[in-house]
Design a protein around this motif. Sequence first.
Motif, PDB file in Angstrom:
ATOM      1  N   VAL A  23       0.827  -1.203   0.000  1.00  0.00           N
ATOM      2  CA  VAL A  23       0.000   0.000   0.000  1.00  0.00           C
ATOM      3  C   VAL A  23       0.862   1.254   0.000  1.00  0.00           C
ATOM      4  O   VAL A  23       0.583   2.224  -0.726  1.00  0.00           O
ATOM      5  N   SER A  24       1.939   1.251   0.769  1.00  0.00           N
ATOM      6  CA  SER A  24       2.798   2.433   0.859  1.00  0.00           C
ATOM      7  C   SER A  24       3.673   2.599  -0.370  1.00  0.00           C
ATOM      8  O   SER A  24       4.076   3.715  -0.712  1.00  0.00           O
ATOM      9  N   GLY A  25       3.998   1.495  -1.032  1.00  0.00           N
ATOM     10  CA  GLY A  25       4.947   1.538  -2.133  1.00  0.00           C
ATOM     11  C   GLY A  25       6.377   1.743  -1.688  1.00  0.00           C
ATOM     12  O   GLY A  25       7.278   1.857  -2.524  1.00  0.00           O
ATOM     13  N   GLU A  26       6.606   1.739  -0.379  1.00  0.00           N
ATOM     14  CA  GLU A  26       7.941   2.040   0.156  1.00  0.00           C
ATOM     15  C   GLU A  26       8.692   0.803   0.641  1.00  0.00           C
ATOM     16  O   GLU A  26       9.904   0.850   0.823  1.00  0.00           O
ATOM     17  N   VAL A  27       7.976  -0.290   0.850  1.00  0.00           N
ATOM     18  CA  VAL A  27       8.600  -1.493   1.395  1.00  0.00           C
ATOM     19  C   VAL A  27       9.102  -2.407   0.279  1.00  0.00           C
ATOM     20  O   VAL A  27      10.150  -3.033   0.400  1.00  0.00           O
ATOM     21  N   ILE A  28       8.371  -2.439  -0.824  1.00  0.00           N
ATOM     22  CA  ILE A  28       8.633  -3.448  -1.843  1.00  0.00           C
ATOM     23  C   ILE A  28      10.019  -3.320  -2.470  1.00  0.00           C
ATOM     24  O   ILE A  28      10.696  -4.327  -2.696  1.00  0.00           O
ATOM     25  N   GLY A  29      10.482  -2.107  -2.743  1.00  0.00           N
ATOM     26  CA  GLY A  29      11.789  -1.942  -3.373  1.00  0.00           C
ATOM     27  C   GLY A  29      12.916  -2.488  -2.520  1.00  0.00           C
ATOM     28  O   GLY A  29      13.689  -3.357  -2.973  1.00  0.00           O
ATOM     29  N   PRO A  30      13.073  -2.018  -1.268  1.00  0.00           N
ATOM     30  CA  PRO A  30      14.119  -2.576  -0.401  1.00  0.00           C
ATOM     31  C   PRO A  30      13.952  -4.072  -0.149  1.00  0.00           C
ATOM     32  O   PRO A  30      14.952  -4.800  -0.067  1.00  0.00           O
ATOM     33  N   PHE A  31      12.696  -4.530  -0.033  1.00  0.00           N
ATOM     34  CA  PHE A  31      12.511  -5.968   0.198  1.00  0.00           C
ATOM     35  C   PHE A  31      12.953  -6.768  -1.021  1.00  0.00           C
ATOM     36  O   PHE A  31      13.595  -7.821  -0.883  1.00  0.00           O
ATOM     37  N   TYR A  32      12.618  -6.313  -2.206  1.00  0.00           N
ATOM     38  CA  TYR A  32      13.082  -7.013  -3.402  1.00  0.00           C
ATOM     39  C   TYR A  32      14.608  -7.083  -3.439  1.00  0.00           C
ATOM     40  O   TYR A  32      15.184  -8.119  -3.806  1.00  0.00           O
ATOM     41  N   GLU A  33      15.277  -6.001  -3.087  1.00  0.00           N
ATOM     42  CA  GLU A  33      16.746  -6.021  -3.077  1.00  0.00           C
ATOM     43  C   GLU A  33      17.264  -7.101  -2.136  1.00  0.00           C
ATOM     44  O   GLU A  33      18.195  -7.852  -2.462  1.00  0.00           O
ATOM     45  N   ARG A  34      16.652  -7.176  -0.964  1.00  0.00           N
ATOM     46  CA  ARG A  34      17.062  -8.193   0.006  1.00  0.00           C
ATOM     47  C   ARG A  34      16.773  -9.592  -0.516  1.00  0.00           C
ATOM     48  O   ARG A  34      17.622 -10.496  -0.413  1.00  0.00           O
ATOM     49  N   LEU A  35      15.598  -9.806  -1.085  1.00  0.00           N
ATOM     50  CA  LEU A  35      15.191 -11.124  -1.539  1.00  0.00           C
ATOM     51  C   LEU A  35      16.041 -11.594  -2.714  1.00  0.00           C
ATOM     52  O   LEU A  35      16.480 -12.754  -2.756  1.00  0.00           O
ATOM     53  N   VAL A  36      16.278 -10.721  -3.672  1.00  0.00           N
ATOM     54  CA  VAL A  36      17.116 -11.084  -4.820  1.00  0.00           C
ATOM     55  C   VAL A  36      18.510 -11.473  -4.347  1.00  0.00           C
ATOM     56  O   VAL A  36      19.086 -12.473  -4.793  1.00  0.00           O
ATOM     57  N   SER A  37      19.071 -10.690  -3.443  1.00  0.00           N
ATOM     58  CA  SER A  37      20.404 -10.983  -2.918  1.00  0.00           C
ATOM     59  C   SER A  37      20.439 -12.342  -2.229  1.00  0.00           C
ATOM     60  O   SER A  37      21.381 -13.123  -2.417  1.00  0.00           O
ATOM     61  N   ALA A  38      19.401 -12.647  -1.437  1.00  0.00           N
ATOM     62  CA  ALA A  38      19.362 -13.922  -0.717  1.00  0.00           C
ATOM     63  C   ALA A  38      19.246 -15.096  -1.679  1.00  0.00           C
ATOM     64  O   ALA A  38      19.892 -16.138  -1.482  1.00  0.00           O
ATOM     65  N   VAL A  39      18.432 -14.959  -2.730  1.00  0.00           N
ATOM     66  CA  VAL A  39      18.291 -16.031  -3.709  1.00  0.00           C
ATOM     67  C   VAL A  39      19.599 -16.257  -4.445  1.00  0.00           C
ATOM     68  O   VAL A  39      20.026 -17.396  -4.673  1.00  0.00           O
ATOM     69  N   ARG A  40      20.270 -15.181  -4.782  1.00  0.00           N
ATOM     70  CA  ARG A  40      21.502 -15.321  -5.572  1.00  0.00           C
ATOM     71  C   ARG A  40      22.672 -15.845  -4.738  1.00  0.00           C
ATOM     72  O   ARG A  40      23.657 -16.325  -5.297  1.00  0.00           O
ATOM     73  N   GLU A  41      22.542 -15.810  -3.425  1.00  0.00           N
ATOM     74  CA  GLU A  41      23.560 -16.447  -2.589  1.00  0.00           C
ATOM     75  C   GLU A  41      23.609 -17.949  -2.840  1.00  0.00           C
ATOM     76  O   GLU A  41      24.677 -18.564  -2.773  1.00  0.00           O
ATOM     77  N   VAL A  42      22.446 -18.542  -3.115  1.00  0.00           N
ATOM     78  CA  VAL A  42      22.390 -19.998  -3.289  1.00  0.00           C
ATOM     79  C   VAL A  42      22.211 -20.403  -4.751  1.00  0.00           C
ATOM     80  O   VAL A  42      22.472 -21.557  -5.113  1.00  0.00           O
ATOM     81  N   ASP A  43      21.761 -19.481  -5.581  1.00  0.00           N
ATOM     82  CA  ASP A  43      21.539 -19.787  -7.001  1.00  0.00           C
ATOM     83  C   ASP A  43      21.868 -18.548  -7.836  1.00  0.00           C
ATOM     84  O   ASP A  43      20.996 -17.763  -8.177  1.00  0.00           O
ATOM     85  N   PRO A  44      23.128 -18.366  -8.164  1.00  0.00           N
ATOM     86  CA  PRO A  44      23.517 -17.175  -8.929  1.00  0.00           C
ATOM     87  C   PRO A  44      23.199 -17.263 -10.409  1.00  0.00           C
ATOM     88  O   PRO A  44      23.378 -16.286 -11.144  1.00  0.00           O
TER      89      PRO A  44
END
Length: 465
Positions: free
Chosen positions: A196-217
């Motif tokens: 709803v805020s549009g403020e959480v999704i960007g930083p969360f995506y950065e965190r999630l992408v980084s975490a996924v690429r730790e195990v599957d680059p």
Amino acid sequence: MTDDARFLRVSGTSLTDGTGAKVRLRGVGLGGWMNMENFITGYPSTESLMRAEVGRVLGEDRAHRFFDRLLTAFFGEDDAAYLASLGLNCVRLPLNYRHFEDDRAPFTILESGFRHLDRVIDICARHGLYTVLDLHAAPGAQNHHWHSDNPTHLPSFWQHAHFQDRLVHLWQVIADRYAEHPWVAGHNLLNEPADVSGEVIGPFYERLVSAVREVDPRHTIFLDGNTYSTRFDMFGDPPDNTVYTCHDYALAGFVHGGPYPGYTEGEWVDRDRLEEKFLERSDYMRRTGTPIWVGEFGPVYTGDPDRDAQRYQILRDQLAIYDAYDAGWSIWTYKDIGVQGLVHTSVDSPYMRRFGDFQAKKARLGADHWGSTDEGVRHLIEPIRAFMDEEFPGFDPYPSGRRKFADDLVRHILFAQPLTVEYAELFRGLDDGELDALAASFAFAACDHREPLAEILARHTREHA
């Protein structure tokens, strides 16, 4: 081609395989399978509420047995062979987190949840079909509606770090499991988010992408835009090897949609308007020079020959637009009880004979957001809408305003949740053979085909190979 060469990655505005050949993913979404939806298989309300009620009637063990057989019947070798015969090359696999983690034991992974996912990924691979793993329902619900298995109208995922932590952990497990699978095209990390805020999704995506690429680059990441995959203005520069995906449903193609060309909800919709909306939704991808993939689109069919002919024209026009902009796509949805599916249950099947009258009641009450209208309950809902307009003129709730807010709470929650009890009671007294017959109603050999839709897709893939 070697397995290594099958892996896809982003190269400019396209996806390419290991040989450098361009691959445009064109396929279907497997809605109603590992993330069940009310209009797809005919139950009311949300998957978790429905399963709980069916479990109350059948008992936990027999309910588990029924749903396991339903998952098995819903997609098999025949389904994959049929999709390949149409020239399609991709199946998007929507997943509900509840298959892999129990809310009573957060962060504890259920190995049993991977049995069907492993099976279907491998079936698709044998038929030359890539799969995109799509997390469709996240802990706490990432959007307001039934398709994220949300029993409320509040997307709590964005307010609670606990839910976000669980999703990061789950995706690391999934990504690690399939890190070396060449027929997995990539990971669609979160379907139709609605921050709803549009403020959480960007930083969360950065965190999630980084975490996924730790195990599957290696695998490509697919990221849906905010507001149900229609808005991308809150994102900065795209990460490497990432596809941003838009969803592109046409207003005239909704269940309540008007004529095409013509007016729906006071808006004129024709081919030019379809292209205008697509360009609006794909603007970020075109500005950043990244691939365009339409993760969901497709009209709802009504059973009326004239109206459905117009819906098929919407589809033809959208496919032509996607070709003009070199966009890949995944049509929604592959299999259902006759609303949108390329393949659907027969009206003479055990499932439809058992639940046909219930479907009629559900439609009369307008209980499904996607598969029904307010026609049968307009005398009830209109006074509530008028009351909201009069008493709360400044109230404009995200994402769709007052009128749809009232519909969500009255039709899709207040009316839909009690219907789960009625649906479940229709299982009472059935023996195991009868339950197996209900599940088998969704097997490919028992289903009918929407031939005009199949012909449009097959012709399109042949002409634009």
